[in-house]
Design a protein around this motif. Structure first.
Motif, PDB file in Angstrom:
ATOM      1  N   THR A 127       0.850  -1.192   0.000  1.00  0.00           N
ATOM      2  CA  THR A 127       0.000   0.000   0.000  1.00  0.00           C
ATOM      3  C   THR A 127       0.880   1.234   0.000  1.00  0.00           C
ATOM      4  O   THR A 127       1.764   1.376   0.850  1.00  0.00           O
ATOM      5  CB  THR A 127      -0.915   0.035   1.238  1.00  0.00           C
ATOM      6  OG1 THR A 127      -1.725  -1.128   1.259  1.00  0.00           O
ATOM      7  CG2 THR A 127      -1.805   1.264   1.219  1.00  0.00           C
ATOM      8  N   ALA A 128       0.649   2.116  -0.953  1.00  0.00           N
ATOM      9  CA  ALA A 128       1.378   3.377  -1.033  1.00  0.00           C
ATOM     10  C   ALA A 128       0.445   4.514  -0.646  1.00  0.00           C
ATOM     11  O   ALA A 128      -0.695   4.580  -1.115  1.00  0.00           O
ATOM     12  CB  ALA A 128       1.902   3.601  -2.452  1.00  0.00           C
ATOM     13  N   VAL A 138      -4.047   7.103  -1.874  1.00  0.00           N
ATOM     14  CA  VAL A 138      -3.730   5.726  -1.505  1.00  0.00           C
ATOM     15  C   VAL A 138      -3.880   4.825  -2.729  1.00  0.00           C
ATOM     16  O   VAL A 138      -4.850   4.941  -3.489  1.00  0.00           O
ATOM     17  CB  VAL A 138      -4.655   5.214  -0.379  1.00  0.00           C
ATOM     18  CG1 VAL A 138      -4.291   3.779   0.002  1.00  0.00           C
ATOM     19  CG2 VAL A 138      -4.581   6.113   0.843  1.00  0.00           C
ATOM     20  N   LYS A 139      -2.916   3.908  -2.889  1.00  0.00           N
ATOM     21  CA  LYS A 139      -3.010   2.941  -3.982  1.00  0.00           C
ATOM     22  C   LYS A 139      -2.533   1.573  -3.490  1.00  0.00           C
ATOM     23  O   LYS A 139      -1.562   1.472  -2.742  1.00  0.00           O
ATOM     24  CB  LYS A 139      -2.172   3.369  -5.187  1.00  0.00           C
ATOM     25  CG  LYS A 139      -2.428   2.510  -6.419  1.00  0.00           C
ATOM     26  CD  LYS A 139      -1.897   3.166  -7.675  1.00  0.00           C
ATOM     27  CE  LYS A 139      -2.282   2.368  -8.915  1.00  0.00           C
ATOM     28  NZ  LYS A 139      -1.830   3.013 -10.156  1.00  0.00           N
ATOM     29  N   GLU A 140      -3.240   0.514  -3.916  1.00  0.00           N
ATOM     30  CA  GLU A 140      -2.939  -0.845  -3.481  1.00  0.00           C
ATOM     31  C   GLU A 140      -2.366  -1.672  -4.640  1.00  0.00           C
ATOM     32  O   GLU A 140      -2.804  -1.544  -5.790  1.00  0.00           O
ATOM     33  CB  GLU A 140      -4.220  -1.532  -2.985  1.00  0.00           C
ATOM     34  CG  GLU A 140      -4.877  -0.857  -1.804  1.00  0.00           C
ATOM     35  CD  GLU A 140      -4.311  -1.352  -0.478  1.00  0.00           C
ATOM     36  OE1 GLU A 140      -3.500  -2.308  -0.512  1.00  0.00           O
ATOM     37  OE2 GLU A 140      -4.671  -0.785   0.562  1.00  0.00           O
ATOM     38  N   TYR A 141      -1.381  -2.528  -4.298  1.00  0.00           N
ATOM     39  CA  TYR A 141      -0.798  -3.443  -5.270  1.00  0.00           C
ATOM     40  C   TYR A 141      -0.782  -4.855  -4.683  1.00  0.00           C
ATOM     41  O   TYR A 141      -0.740  -5.040  -3.461  1.00  0.00           O
ATOM     42  CB  TYR A 141       0.638  -3.046  -5.606  1.00  0.00           C
ATOM     43  CG  TYR A 141       0.774  -1.701  -6.283  1.00  0.00           C
ATOM     44  CD1 TYR A 141       0.825  -1.596  -7.662  1.00  0.00           C
ATOM     45  CD2 TYR A 141       0.882  -0.531  -5.523  1.00  0.00           C
ATOM     46  CE1 TYR A 141       0.955  -0.366  -8.290  1.00  0.00           C
ATOM     47  CE2 TYR A 141       1.015   0.703  -6.142  1.00  0.00           C
ATOM     48  CZ  TYR A 141       1.051   0.780  -7.523  1.00  0.00           C
ATOM     49  OH  TYR A 141       1.180   2.003  -8.131  1.00  0.00           O
ATOM     50  N   ALA A 142      -0.809  -5.851  -5.556  1.00  0.00           N
ATOM     51  CA  ALA A 142      -0.684  -7.247  -5.154  1.00  0.00           C
ATOM     52  C   ALA A 142       0.371  -7.891  -6.043  1.00  0.00           C
ATOM     53  O   ALA A 142       0.197  -7.954  -7.266  1.00  0.00           O
ATOM     54  CB  ALA A 142      -2.016  -7.981  -5.291  1.00  0.00           C
ATOM     55  N   ALA A 147      -3.917  -3.481  -7.647  1.00  0.00           N
ATOM     56  CA  ALA A 147      -5.048  -4.273  -7.161  1.00  0.00           C
ATOM     57  C   ALA A 147      -6.338  -3.476  -7.170  1.00  0.00           C
ATOM     58  O   ALA A 147      -7.413  -4.008  -7.479  1.00  0.00           O
ATOM     59  CB  ALA A 147      -4.765  -4.786  -5.751  1.00  0.00           C
ATOM     60  N   ASP A 148      -6.242  -2.216  -6.820  1.00  0.00           N
ATOM     61  CA  ASP A 148      -7.421  -1.347  -6.773  1.00  0.00           C
ATOM     62  C   ASP A 148      -7.056   0.009  -7.339  1.00  0.00           C
ATOM     63  O   ASP A 148      -5.904   0.460  -7.217  1.00  0.00           O
ATOM     64  CB  ASP A 148      -7.914  -1.175  -5.330  1.00  0.00           C
ATOM     65  CG  ASP A 148      -8.457  -2.470  -4.739  1.00  0.00           C
ATOM     66  OD1 ASP A 148      -9.381  -3.037  -5.349  1.00  0.00           O
ATOM     67  OD2 ASP A 148      -7.944  -2.911  -3.688  1.00  0.00           O
ATOM     68  N   PRO A 149      -8.002   0.712  -7.937  1.00  0.00           N
ATOM     69  CA  PRO A 149      -7.737   2.063  -8.422  1.00  0.00           C
ATOM     70  C   PRO A 149      -7.333   2.970  -7.257  1.00  0.00           C
ATOM     71  O   PRO A 149      -7.750   2.739  -6.115  1.00  0.00           O
ATOM     72  CB  PRO A 149      -9.076   2.498  -9.037  1.00  0.00           C
ATOM     73  CG  PRO A 149      -9.810   1.225  -9.287  1.00  0.00           C
ATOM     74  CD  PRO A 149      -9.376   0.287  -8.209  1.00  0.00           C
ATOM     75  N   PRO A 150      -6.527   3.987  -7.518  1.00  0.00           N
ATOM     76  CA  PRO A 150      -6.131   4.892  -6.450  1.00  0.00           C
ATOM     77  C   PRO A 150      -7.322   5.641  -5.870  1.00  0.00           C
ATOM     78  O   PRO A 150      -8.313   5.895  -6.550  1.00  0.00           O
ATOM     79  CB  PRO A 150      -5.154   5.855  -7.130  1.00  0.00           C
ATOM     80  CG  PRO A 150      -5.495   5.776  -8.583  1.00  0.00           C
ATOM     81  CD  PRO A 150      -5.955   4.381  -8.811  1.00  0.00           C
ATOM     82  N   VAL A 151      -7.211   5.970  -4.589  1.00  0.00           N
ATOM     83  CA  VAL A 151      -8.270   6.687  -3.883  1.00  0.00           C
ATOM     84  C   VAL A 151      -7.674   7.958  -3.307  1.00  0.00           C
ATOM     85  O   VAL A 151      -6.577   7.948  -2.733  1.00  0.00           O
ATOM     86  CB  VAL A 151      -8.854   5.820  -2.745  1.00  0.00           C
ATOM     87  CG1 VAL A 151      -9.877   6.612  -1.943  1.00  0.00           C
ATOM     88  CG2 VAL A 151      -9.478   4.547  -3.306  1.00  0.00           C
ATOM     89  N   THR A 152      -8.390   9.076  -3.444  1.00  0.00           N
ATOM     90  CA  THR A 152      -7.962  10.342  -2.873  1.00  0.00           C
ATOM     91  C   THR A 152      -8.984  10.798  -1.849  1.00  0.00           C
ATOM     92  O   THR A 152     -10.176  10.858  -2.139  1.00  0.00           O
ATOM     93  CB  THR A 152      -7.803  11.425  -3.959  1.00  0.00           C
ATOM     94  OG1 THR A 152      -6.844  10.978  -4.930  1.00  0.00           O
ATOM     95  CG2 THR A 152      -7.325  12.731  -3.339  1.00  0.00           C
ATOM     96  N   VAL A 153      -8.481  11.088  -0.636  1.00  0.00           N
ATOM     97  CA  VAL A 153      -9.350  11.505   0.463  1.00  0.00           C
ATOM     98  C   VAL A 153      -8.950  12.912   0.883  1.00  0.00           C
ATOM     99  O   VAL A 153      -7.763  13.226   1.001  1.00  0.00           O
ATOM    100  CB  VAL A 153      -9.222  10.543   1.659  1.00  0.00           C
ATOM    101  CG1 VAL A 153     -10.133  10.966   2.787  1.00  0.00           C
ATOM    102  CG2 VAL A 153      -9.514   9.114   1.219  1.00  0.00           C
ATOM    103  N   GLY A 154      -9.923  13.774   1.123  1.00  0.00           N
ATOM    104  CA  GLY A 154      -9.640  15.145   1.521  1.00  0.00           C
ATOM    105  C   GLY A 154      -9.576  15.323   3.023  1.00  0.00           C
ATOM    106  O   GLY A 154      -9.719  14.376   3.798  1.00  0.00           O
ATOM    107  N   SER A 155      -9.342  16.560   3.448  1.00  0.00           N
ATOM    108  CA  SER A 155      -9.329  16.957   4.859  1.00  0.00           C
ATOM    109  C   SER A 155      -8.276  16.210   5.674  1.00  0.00           C
ATOM    110  O   SER A 155      -8.493  15.836   6.825  1.00  0.00           O
ATOM    111  CB  SER A 155     -10.720  16.731   5.489  1.00  0.00           C
ATOM    112  OG  SER A 155     -11.695  17.459   4.796  1.00  0.00           O
ATOM    113  N   GLU A 156      -7.101  15.985   5.085  1.00  0.00           N
ATOM    114  CA  GLU A 156      -5.995  15.344   5.807  1.00  0.00           C
ATOM    115  C   GLU A 156      -5.012  16.408   6.293  1.00  0.00           C
ATOM    116  O   GLU A 156      -4.828  17.444   5.671  1.00  0.00           O
ATOM    117  CB  GLU A 156      -5.257  14.362   4.890  1.00  0.00           C
ATOM    118  CG  GLU A 156      -6.057  13.114   4.572  1.00  0.00           C
ATOM    119  CD  GLU A 156      -6.221  12.221   5.784  1.00  0.00           C
ATOM    120  OE1 GLU A 156      -5.258  12.072   6.557  1.00  0.00           O
ATOM    121  OE2 GLU A 156      -7.327  11.668   5.940  1.00  0.00           O
TER     122      GLU A 156
END
Length: 385
Positions: A127-128, A138-142, A147-156
């Motif tokens: 996980t990066a 966030v992006k996941e690899y296997a 493994a999954d498309p990247p996700v961007t979350v706000g308010s960090e």
């Protein structure tokens, strides 16, 4: 071969690229599939984070051995959310040599230093995460594959990069990292890089979490003091550790030197280039010896010390009992030999020798009462002159 026999041509050749090649021949990239290779994998990821500190983009590195067998490496660098991710993605999926810390700002933590692609390919999961500009990407690899498309979350809040990975049990004979082995290498990195704070947390012990933090404000001076304290023979002839730092354009890099004489025992001279141990020595170690011998010989002759006339023949005696560290950081280090543990940059020898002779000579001159006795003991020992 007869016409009826088996023919071999280009159609039989299969070209493996990227993560597929790494998984097919992991030993080529991490040295072995045993614990040594496992530690290599961890240190390669840590090396990237340390290089961020050397480049001035981060201040600290935190490494955690997680309870479920993973490894988490986090830095507090100035991440820029999504704008920072393309380079990281390339590092994770290709043998990337694009923008980033380089030259003297790069910590060569392992002998191979092939980058994040190898860690990604040899992990069952990775996980990066990049934090910055109020977002978290966030992006996941296997096993090296998205493994999954990247996700961007706000308010960090805060910034930095975190890589969490789980070494693949299908590749490695063991996925259990040795706390003591990894901690010792981190301690060494902290000695060699002033200002670096690196922590290691182990969540695995049943008795509870253990954590160590390494940070040494005096760099290799602290390193020499620690090596001297660990020595089993002799006592220090001089309580103060001599040390200095210098940049020299002729060798396109910087040097950091520290040394201390003990009353007995073999010389313990340790050389490093871009934070990598050069166990076979090389030009920086030769330069250190040359400079020490020249400075001691010159001072002995200048003061008319009893052993001065014989000091040229006593180069080995001069470095006997010497505990020293010479660390150079070069834009273009050249490692030689089959194990690449020998520094070959020829200009480094002259630069280090001149600097050591000059600065050590100044140090002797600044101590008119103690220096003559120290040099006399170094050159003459307990022998009759």
């Amino acid at each position: 071969m007869s016409d009826g026999g088996m023919r071999y041509d280009a159609t039989h050749i299969k070209v493996l690229e990227g993560g597929e090649a790494v998984r097919k021949r992991p030993g080529m990239y991490v040295g072995s599939t045993g614990q040594r290779g496992l530690h290599h994998l961890v240190l390669d990821v840590v090396g990237r984070a340390v290089s961020e500190v050397l480049a001035g983009r981060a201040r600290s590195v935190d490494v955690t051995l997680t309870a479920d067998g993973g490894v988490r490496v986090a830095d507090d660098g100035a991440g820029d959310g999504e704008a920072h991710t393309p380079d990281l993605e390339r590092e994770l999926t290709s043998f990337y040599t694009g923008p980033g810390p380089s030259g003297r700002r790069t910590a060569i933590v392992t002998h191979f230093g092939v980058g994040l692609l190898v860690a990604n390919a040899l992990s069952s999961r990775l996980t990066a995460e990049v934090r910055g500009a109020g977002t978290r990407w966030v992006k996941e690899y296997a096993r090296g594959v998205e493994a999954d498309p990247p996700v961007t979350v706000g308010s960090e809040t805060g910034s930095g990069t975190t890589l969490s990975f789980w070494p693949d049990a299908e590749i490695f004979e063991t996925t259990w990292c040795s706390f003591s082995v990894v901690a010792e290498r981190f301690r060494q990195l902290a000695f060699l890089n002033q200002g670096l704070a690196i922590s290691l947390t182990d969540e695995r012990p049943a008795a509870g979490v253990r954590r160590v933090v390494f940070q040494f404000p005096d760099g290799v001076r602290d390193f020499v003091a620690a090596l001297s304290a660990e020595a089993e023979t002799g006592v220090a002839l001089e309580p103060d550790v001599f040390g200095f730092e210098r940049e020299d354009a002729r060798m396109a890099g910087t040097m950091e030197v520290a040394l201390l004489w003990r009353g007995s025992g073999k010389a313990r001279i340790r050389g490093f280039a871009n934070s990598r141990a050069t166990r076979e020595g090389g030009s920086h170690v030769y330069g250190l010896r040359d400079g020490v011998v020249a400075a001691v010989t010159a001072f002995a002759r200048e003061r008319g010390l009893p052993a001065a006339s014989d000091s040229d023949a006593r180069a080995d005696r001069i470095v006997e009992g010497l505990t020293a560290v010479v660390s150079v950081k070069l834009d273009h280090p050249e490692f030689l030999g089959s194990t690449r543990e020998l520094l070959g940059n020829t200009e480094v020898r002259v630069c280090v020798a001149e600097a050591v002779q000059e600065r050590l000579g100044e140090w002797f001159a600044e101590q008119p009462e103690r220096a003559p006795e120290l040099v006399d003991r170094i050159v003459g020992g307990d022998e009759e002159c």
